[in-house]
Design an enzyme around this catalytic site. Structure first.
Site, mmCIF file in Angstrom:
data_model
loop_
_atom_site.group_PDB
_atom_site.id
_atom_site.type_symbol
_atom_site.label_atom_id
_atom_site.label_comp_id
_atom_site.label_asym_id
_atom_site.label_seq_id
_atom_site.Cartn_x
_atom_site.Cartn_y
_atom_site.Cartn_z
ATOM 1 N N LYS A 1 0.505 -11.779 10.243
ATOM 2 C CA LYS A 1 0.346 -12.782 9.188
ATOM 3 C C LYS A 1 -0.415 -12.216 7.985
ATOM 4 O O LYS A 1 -0.162 -12.596 6.843
ATOM 5 C CB LYS A 1 -0.348 -14.034 9.751
ATOM 6 N N TYR B 1 -0.725 -11.283 16.172
ATOM 7 C CA TYR B 1 -0.340 -12.376 15.260
ATOM 8 C C TYR B 1 -1.123 -12.302 13.942
ATOM 9 O O TYR B 1 -0.542 -12.417 12.856
ATOM 10 C CB TYR B 1 -0.586 -13.705 15.974
HETATM 11 P P1 NAP Z 1 7.983 -23.290 16.583
HETATM 12 O O1 NAP Z 1 7.917 -24.782 16.692
HETATM 13 O O2 NAP Z 1 7.684 -22.472 17.777
HETATM 14 O O3 NAP Z 1 9.450 -22.912 16.015
HETATM 15 C C1 NAP Z 1 9.753 -21.577 15.787
HETATM 16 C C2 NAP Z 1 11.115 -21.475 15.129
HETATM 17 O O4 NAP Z 1 11.378 -20.077 14.896
HETATM 18 C C3 NAP Z 1 12.257 -21.973 15.989
HETATM 19 O O5 NAP Z 1 13.245 -22.520 15.124
HETATM 20 C C4 NAP Z 1 12.777 -20.707 16.661
HETATM 21 O O6 NAP Z 1 14.148 -20.783 17.079
HETATM 22 C C5 NAP Z 1 12.609 -19.720 15.507
HETATM 23 N N1 NAP Z 1 12.558 -18.331 15.931
HETATM 24 C C6 NAP Z 1 11.676 -17.745 16.788
HETATM 25 N N2 NAP Z 1 11.972 -16.450 16.951
HETATM 26 C C7 NAP Z 1 13.059 -16.209 16.178
HETATM 27 C C8 NAP Z 1 13.871 -15.080 15.946
HETATM 28 N N3 NAP Z 1 13.617 -13.885 16.526
HETATM 29 N N4 NAP Z 1 14.926 -15.187 15.106
HETATM 30 C C9 NAP Z 1 15.215 -16.373 14.520
HETATM 31 N N5 NAP Z 1 14.488 -17.493 14.688
HETATM 32 C C10 NAP Z 1 13.437 -17.407 15.526
HETATM 33 O O7 NAP Z 1 7.005 -22.751 15.441
HETATM 34 P P2 NAP Z 1 6.163 -23.535 14.339
HETATM 35 O O8 NAP Z 1 4.885 -23.945 14.925
HETATM 36 O O9 NAP Z 1 7.009 -24.533 13.652
HETATM 37 O O10 NAP Z 1 5.825 -22.311 13.351
HETATM 38 C C11 NAP Z 1 6.617 -22.016 12.204
HETATM 39 C C12 NAP Z 1 5.904 -20.964 11.380
HETATM 40 O O11 NAP Z 1 4.629 -21.460 10.990
HETATM 41 C C13 NAP Z 1 5.654 -19.654 12.133
HETATM 42 O O12 NAP Z 1 5.801 -18.560 11.264
HETATM 43 C C14 NAP Z 1 4.205 -19.781 12.549
HETATM 44 O O13 NAP Z 1 3.592 -18.532 12.741
HETATM 45 C C15 NAP Z 1 3.632 -20.524 11.359
HETATM 46 N N6 NAP Z 1 2.391 -21.221 11.667
HETATM 47 C C16 NAP Z 1 2.378 -22.204 12.616
HETATM 48 C C17 NAP Z 1 1.173 -22.837 12.918
HETATM 49 C C18 NAP Z 1 1.073 -23.927 13.932
HETATM 50 O O14 NAP Z 1 -0.052 -24.357 14.216
HETATM 51 N N7 NAP Z 1 2.174 -24.427 14.481
HETATM 52 C C19 NAP Z 1 0.011 -22.436 12.245
HETATM 53 C C20 NAP Z 1 0.061 -21.446 11.288
HETATM 54 C C21 NAP Z 1 1.277 -20.843 10.993
HETATM 55 P P3 NAP Z 1 14.530 -21.355 18.584
HETATM 56 O O15 NAP Z 1 14.297 -22.829 18.552
HETATM 57 O O16 NAP Z 1 15.961 -21.018 18.757
HETATM 58 O O17 NAP Z 1 13.609 -20.650 19.516
#
Ligand code: NAP
Length: 242
Positions: A154, A150
Protein backbone atom coordinates in the site's frame (compact mmCIF):
# COMPACT_ATOMS: atom_id res chain seq x y z
CA UNK A 1 -25.73 12.85 -14.10
CA UNK A 2 -22.12 13.35 -13.03
CA UNK A 3 -20.55 10.60 -15.20
CA UNK A 4 -22.84 10.55 -18.27
CA UNK A 5 -20.84 9.38 -21.32
CA UNK A 6 -17.87 8.27 -19.21
CA UNK A 7 -16.39 4.77 -19.20
CA UNK A 8 -14.80 3.35 -16.06
CA UNK A 9 -12.80 0.25 -15.15
CA UNK A 10 -12.89 -0.85 -11.50
CA UNK A 11 -10.74 -3.80 -10.42
CA UNK A 12 -12.20 -6.08 -7.76
CA UNK A 13 -15.76 -4.84 -8.30
CA UNK A 14 -17.70 -7.92 -7.25
CA UNK A 15 -17.61 -7.32 -3.51
CA UNK A 16 -16.95 -4.74 -0.82
CA UNK A 17 -15.61 -1.29 -1.61
CA UNK A 18 -15.12 -2.02 -5.33
CA UNK A 19 -18.73 -3.10 -5.66
CA UNK A 20 -19.95 0.09 -3.95
CA UNK A 21 -17.78 2.18 -6.31
CA UNK A 22 -19.14 0.32 -9.39
CA UNK A 23 -22.71 0.92 -8.24
CA UNK A 24 -22.08 4.58 -7.40
CA UNK A 25 -20.45 5.26 -10.80
CA UNK A 26 -23.24 3.43 -12.65
CA UNK A 27 -25.82 5.35 -10.63
CA UNK A 28 -24.29 8.57 -11.96
CA UNK A 29 -24.53 7.44 -15.59
CA UNK A 30 -21.10 5.85 -16.22
CA UNK A 31 -20.66 2.65 -18.20
CA UNK A 32 -18.58 0.42 -15.96
CA UNK A 33 -16.41 -2.63 -16.58
CA UNK A 34 -15.25 -4.36 -13.42
CA UNK A 35 -12.96 -7.29 -12.77
CA UNK A 36 -13.18 -10.04 -10.19
CA UNK A 37 -10.99 -13.02 -9.35
CA UNK A 38 -13.26 -16.03 -8.77
CA UNK A 39 -16.71 -15.33 -7.43
CA UNK A 40 -18.89 -15.23 -10.58
CA UNK A 41 -22.16 -15.48 -8.63
CA UNK A 42 -21.41 -12.23 -6.79
CA UNK A 43 -20.18 -10.57 -9.99
CA UNK A 44 -23.47 -11.50 -11.71
CA UNK A 45 -25.38 -9.64 -8.98
CA UNK A 46 -23.52 -6.44 -9.88
CA UNK A 47 -23.47 -6.69 -13.71
CA UNK A 48 -26.49 -5.84 -15.87
CA UNK A 49 -25.19 -7.23 -19.17
CA UNK A 50 -25.38 -3.82 -20.81
CA UNK A 51 -23.82 -0.81 -19.11
CA UNK A 52 -22.22 -2.70 -16.21
CA UNK A 53 -20.07 -5.65 -17.27
CA UNK A 54 -18.02 -8.06 -15.14
CA UNK A 55 -14.81 -9.67 -16.39
CA UNK A 56 -13.18 -12.59 -14.65
CA UNK A 57 -9.49 -11.70 -14.71
CA UNK A 58 -6.59 -12.13 -12.35
CA UNK A 59 -4.93 -8.73 -11.96
CA UNK A 60 -1.64 -10.45 -11.11
CA UNK A 61 -1.43 -11.65 -14.74
CA UNK A 62 -0.28 -8.89 -17.09
CA UNK A 63 -1.72 -10.54 -20.21
CA UNK A 64 -5.15 -10.97 -18.62
CA UNK A 65 -5.19 -7.32 -17.51
CA UNK A 66 -4.13 -6.17 -20.99
CA UNK A 67 -6.83 -8.28 -22.60
CA UNK A 68 -9.56 -6.80 -20.38
CA UNK A 69 -8.52 -3.29 -21.35
CA UNK A 70 -8.67 -4.28 -25.04
CA UNK A 71 -12.16 -5.75 -24.58
CA UNK A 72 -13.41 -2.66 -22.74
CA UNK A 73 -12.11 -0.39 -25.52
CA UNK A 74 -13.84 -2.58 -28.13
CA UNK A 75 -17.10 -2.62 -26.22
CA UNK A 76 -17.32 0.95 -24.89
CA UNK A 77 -14.93 2.80 -27.23
CA UNK A 78 -12.93 4.71 -24.60
CA UNK A 79 -11.66 4.63 -21.00
CA UNK A 80 -12.02 7.73 -18.83
CA UNK A 81 -11.66 6.34 -15.32
CA UNK A 82 -9.59 3.60 -13.69
CA UNK A 83 -10.01 2.55 -10.07
CA UNK A 84 -7.27 0.20 -8.84
CA UNK A 85 -9.20 -1.43 -6.02
CA UNK A 86 -8.52 -5.20 -6.14
CA UNK A 87 -6.60 -6.16 -3.03
CA UNK A 88 -5.94 -8.94 -0.56
CA UNK A 89 -4.41 -9.43 2.87
CA UNK A 90 -2.30 -12.31 4.19
CA UNK A 91 -1.64 -10.99 7.69
CA UNK A 92 1.14 -12.59 9.72
CA UNK A 93 4.01 -11.49 11.88
CA UNK A 94 7.21 -11.40 9.82
CA UNK A 95 8.61 -14.45 11.61
CA UNK A 96 5.61 -16.49 10.43
CA UNK A 97 5.19 -14.87 7.00
CA UNK A 98 6.00 -17.17 4.07
CA UNK A 99 7.54 -16.04 0.82
CA UNK A 100 4.16 -16.87 -0.80
CA UNK A 101 2.31 -14.61 1.68
CA UNK A 102 4.65 -11.81 0.66
CA UNK A 103 4.48 -12.48 -3.10
CA UNK A 104 0.69 -12.94 -3.24
CA UNK A 105 0.04 -9.59 -1.57
CA UNK A 106 2.64 -7.62 -3.53
CA UNK A 107 1.59 -9.26 -6.81
CA UNK A 108 -2.11 -8.51 -6.30
CA UNK A 109 -2.05 -5.10 -4.66
CA UNK A 110 0.97 -3.46 -6.29
CA UNK A 111 1.89 -5.36 -9.45
CA UNK A 112 -1.83 -5.79 -10.17
CA UNK A 113 -2.18 -2.00 -10.21
CA UNK A 114 0.75 -1.73 -12.65
CA UNK A 115 -0.65 -4.50 -14.87
CA UNK A 116 -3.94 -2.76 -15.54
CA UNK A 117 -2.73 0.83 -15.35
CA UNK A 118 -0.15 0.42 -18.12
CA UNK A 119 -2.62 -0.51 -20.89
CA UNK A 120 -5.25 1.92 -19.57
CA UNK A 121 -2.75 4.79 -19.67
CA UNK A 122 -2.09 3.93 -23.32
CA UNK A 123 -5.77 4.61 -24.06
CA UNK A 124 -5.89 7.74 -21.88
CA UNK A 125 -2.77 9.21 -23.51
CA UNK A 126 -4.42 8.89 -26.93
CA UNK A 127 -7.54 10.64 -25.58
CA UNK A 128 -5.38 13.15 -23.68
CA UNK A 129 -7.65 12.83 -20.66
CA UNK A 130 -8.35 10.47 -17.79
CA UNK A 131 -8.56 9.98 -14.05
CA UNK A 132 -6.96 7.21 -12.01
CA UNK A 133 -7.78 6.44 -8.38
CA UNK A 134 -5.68 3.98 -6.38
CA UNK A 135 -7.31 2.46 -3.30
CA UNK A 136 -4.64 2.29 -0.67
CA UNK A 137 -4.64 2.06 3.12
CA UNK A 138 -3.43 3.94 6.15
CA UNK A 139 -1.42 0.75 6.69
CA UNK A 140 0.80 2.04 3.88
CA UNK A 141 1.23 5.37 5.70
CA UNK A 142 1.68 4.44 9.36
CA UNK A 143 2.54 0.70 9.02
CA UNK A 144 0.62 -2.03 10.84
CA UNK A 145 2.13 -4.88 12.85
CA UNK A 146 1.33 -8.20 11.17
CA UNK A 147 1.03 -6.51 7.78
CA UNK A 148 4.61 -6.08 6.51
CA UNK A 149 3.50 -7.38 3.10
CA UNK A 150 0.27 -5.36 2.96
CA UNK A 151 1.78 -2.14 4.37
CA UNK A 152 4.60 -2.39 1.80
CA UNK A 153 2.16 -2.93 -1.07
CA UNK A 154 0.00 0.00 0.00
CA UNK A 155 2.99 2.31 0.54
CA UNK A 156 4.11 1.23 -2.93
CA UNK A 157 0.76 2.31 -4.34
CA UNK A 158 1.30 5.77 -2.86
CA UNK A 159 4.69 6.08 -4.61
CA UNK A 160 3.07 4.76 -7.79
CA UNK A 161 0.34 7.41 -7.48
CA UNK A 162 2.77 10.31 -7.08
CA UNK A 163 5.15 9.16 -9.84
CA UNK A 164 2.29 8.71 -12.31
CA UNK A 165 0.70 12.02 -11.31
CA UNK A 166 3.93 13.81 -12.29
CA UNK A 167 4.38 11.74 -15.43
CA UNK A 168 0.84 12.11 -16.77
CA UNK A 169 -0.22 15.62 -15.76
CA UNK A 170 0.83 17.10 -19.11
CA UNK A 171 -1.57 14.72 -20.84
CA UNK A 172 -4.45 15.95 -18.64
CA UNK A 173 -4.54 12.68 -16.68
CA UNK A 174 -4.93 12.98 -12.90
CA UNK A 175 -3.84 10.29 -10.44
CA UNK A 176 -4.81 10.23 -6.77
CA UNK A 177 -4.99 7.75 -3.92
CA UNK A 178 -7.67 7.09 -1.32
CA UNK A 179 -6.15 5.77 1.92
CA UNK A 180 -8.77 3.94 3.95
CA UNK A 181 -8.91 2.84 7.56
CA UNK A 182 -11.16 -0.02 8.68
CA UNK A 183 -14.16 -0.58 6.40
CA UNK A 184 -16.91 -3.20 6.94
CA UNK A 185 -16.26 -5.75 4.16
CA UNK A 186 -15.27 -9.42 3.90
CA UNK A 187 -11.66 -8.27 4.40
CA UNK A 188 -12.37 -6.99 7.92
CA UNK A 189 -15.10 -9.52 8.81
CA UNK A 190 -12.32 -11.82 10.04
CA UNK A 191 -11.25 -9.26 12.64
CA UNK A 192 -13.12 -10.29 15.73
CA UNK A 193 -13.04 -10.24 19.50
CA UNK A 194 -10.23 -8.43 21.20
CA UNK A 195 -8.60 -7.17 17.97
CA UNK A 196 -11.83 -5.50 16.83
CA UNK A 197 -12.47 -3.97 20.26
CA UNK A 198 -8.94 -2.52 20.34
CA UNK A 199 -9.24 -1.20 16.77
CA UNK A 200 -12.58 0.47 17.55
CA UNK A 201 -11.10 2.11 20.64
CA UNK A 202 -8.47 3.81 18.45
CA UNK A 203 -10.94 5.22 15.91
CA UNK A 204 -12.12 8.70 16.97
CA UNK A 205 -15.44 8.22 15.13
CA UNK A 206 -15.85 4.95 17.09
CA UNK A 207 -16.86 2.67 14.21
CA UNK A 208 -15.65 1.04 11.00
CA UNK A 209 -16.59 2.83 7.78
CA UNK A 210 -19.18 1.58 5.30
CA UNK A 211 -18.26 0.70 1.71
CA UNK A 212 -20.92 3.14 0.46
CA UNK A 213 -19.29 6.00 2.40
CA UNK A 214 -15.94 5.21 0.73
CA UNK A 215 -17.65 5.12 -2.67
CA UNK A 216 -19.02 8.64 -2.17
CA UNK A 217 -15.51 9.99 -1.55
CA UNK A 218 -14.24 8.04 -4.58
CA UNK A 219 -16.99 9.65 -6.70
CA UNK A 220 -15.84 13.10 -5.65
CA UNK A 221 -12.18 12.26 -6.42
CA UNK A 222 -13.13 10.90 -9.87
CA UNK A 223 -15.53 13.72 -10.72
CA UNK A 224 -14.87 17.00 -12.57
CA UNK A 225 -15.22 18.71 -9.16
CA UNK A 226 -11.74 17.34 -8.34
CA UNK A 227 -10.20 18.24 -11.72
CA UNK A 228 -7.37 20.35 -10.18
CA UNK A 229 -6.35 17.61 -7.75
CA UNK A 230 -3.50 15.24 -8.62
CA UNK A 231 -0.82 13.28 -6.75
CA UNK A 232 -2.81 13.46 -3.52
CA UNK A 233 -3.46 10.86 -0.85
CA UNK A 234 -6.78 11.44 0.88
CA UNK A 235 -7.24 9.65 4.21
CA UNK A 236 -10.75 8.46 5.02
CA UNK A 237 -10.37 6.52 8.23
CA UNK A 238 -12.70 7.93 10.89
CA UNK A 239 -9.75 9.93 12.22
CA UNK A 240 -7.65 6.84 13.01
CA UNK A 241 -4.33 7.96 11.53
CA UNK A 242 -4.48 11.74 11.91
P1 NAP B 1 -12.90 -7.53 -0.49
O1 NAP B 1 -14.29 -7.32 0.04
O2 NAP B 1 -12.10 -8.66 0.01
O3 NAP B 1 -13.02 -7.62 -2.11
C1 NAP B 1 -11.86 -7.78 -2.85
C2 NAP B 1 -12.20 -7.70 -4.33
O4 NAP B 1 -10.97 -7.85 -5.06
C3 NAP B 1 -13.11 -8.80 -4.82
O5 NAP B 1 -13.91 -8.27 -5.87
C4 NAP B 1 -12.14 -9.85 -5.36
O6 NAP B 1 -12.71 -10.71 -6.36
C5 NAP B 1 -11.09 -8.92 -5.98
N1 NAP B 1 -9.80 -9.55 -6.17
C6 NAP B 1 -9.00 -10.12 -5.23
N2 NAP B 1 -7.89 -10.63 -5.80
C7 NAP B 1 -8.00 -10.37 -7.12
C8 NAP B 1 -7.21 -10.67 -8.25
N3 NAP B 1 -6.03 -11.33 -8.15
N4 NAP B 1 -7.62 -10.27 -9.48
C9 NAP B 1 -8.80 -9.62 -9.62
N5 NAP B 1 -9.61 -9.29 -8.59
C10 NAP B 1 -9.21 -9.68 -7.37
O7 NAP B 1 -12.00 -6.23 -0.28
P2 NAP B 1 -12.38 -4.77 0.23
O8 NAP B 1 -12.35 -4.76 1.70
O9 NAP B 1 -13.56 -4.26 -0.49
O10 NAP B 1 -11.06 -3.98 -0.24
C11 NAP B 1 -10.99 -3.28 -1.48
C12 NAP B 1 -9.71 -2.47 -1.51
O11 NAP B 1 -9.71 -1.55 -0.42
C13 NAP B 1 -8.44 -3.31 -1.37
O12 NAP B 1 -7.41 -2.79 -2.17
C14 NAP B 1 -8.08 -3.14 0.09
O13 NAP B 1 -6.71 -3.33 0.33
C15 NAP B 1 -8.51 -1.70 0.32
N6 NAP B 1 -8.75 -1.40 1.72
C16 NAP B 1 -9.72 -2.07 2.41
C17 NAP B 1 -9.92 -1.78 3.76
C18 NAP B 1 -10.96 -2.46 4.58
O14 NAP B 1 -11.00 -2.23 5.79
N7 NAP B 1 -11.84 -3.27 4.00
C19 NAP B 1 -9.10 -0.82 4.37
C20 NAP B 1 -8.14 -0.16 3.65
C21 NAP B 1 -7.98 -0.45 2.30
P3 NAP B 1 -13.47 -12.12 -5.90
O15 NAP B 1 -14.76 -11.72 -5.28
O16 NAP B 1 -13.65 -12.86 -7.17
O17 NAP B 1 -12.54 -12.76 -4.93
Amino acid sequence: MLFEGKVAIVTGGSRGIGRAIVQALAGEGARVAFTYAQNKALADEVANGDTVIGFQADVTKFDQAKDIVKQVKERFGRIDILVNNAGITRDKLIAMMSEKDWDDVIDTNLKGAFNITKPVVGAMLRQRSGTILNITSISGIVGMAGQANYSSSKAGMIGFTKALAKELAKANITVNALALGFVETDMTAVLNGEYRTKALAQIPLGRFGKAEEMAQVALFMLSPTASYMTGQVLQVDGGLAM
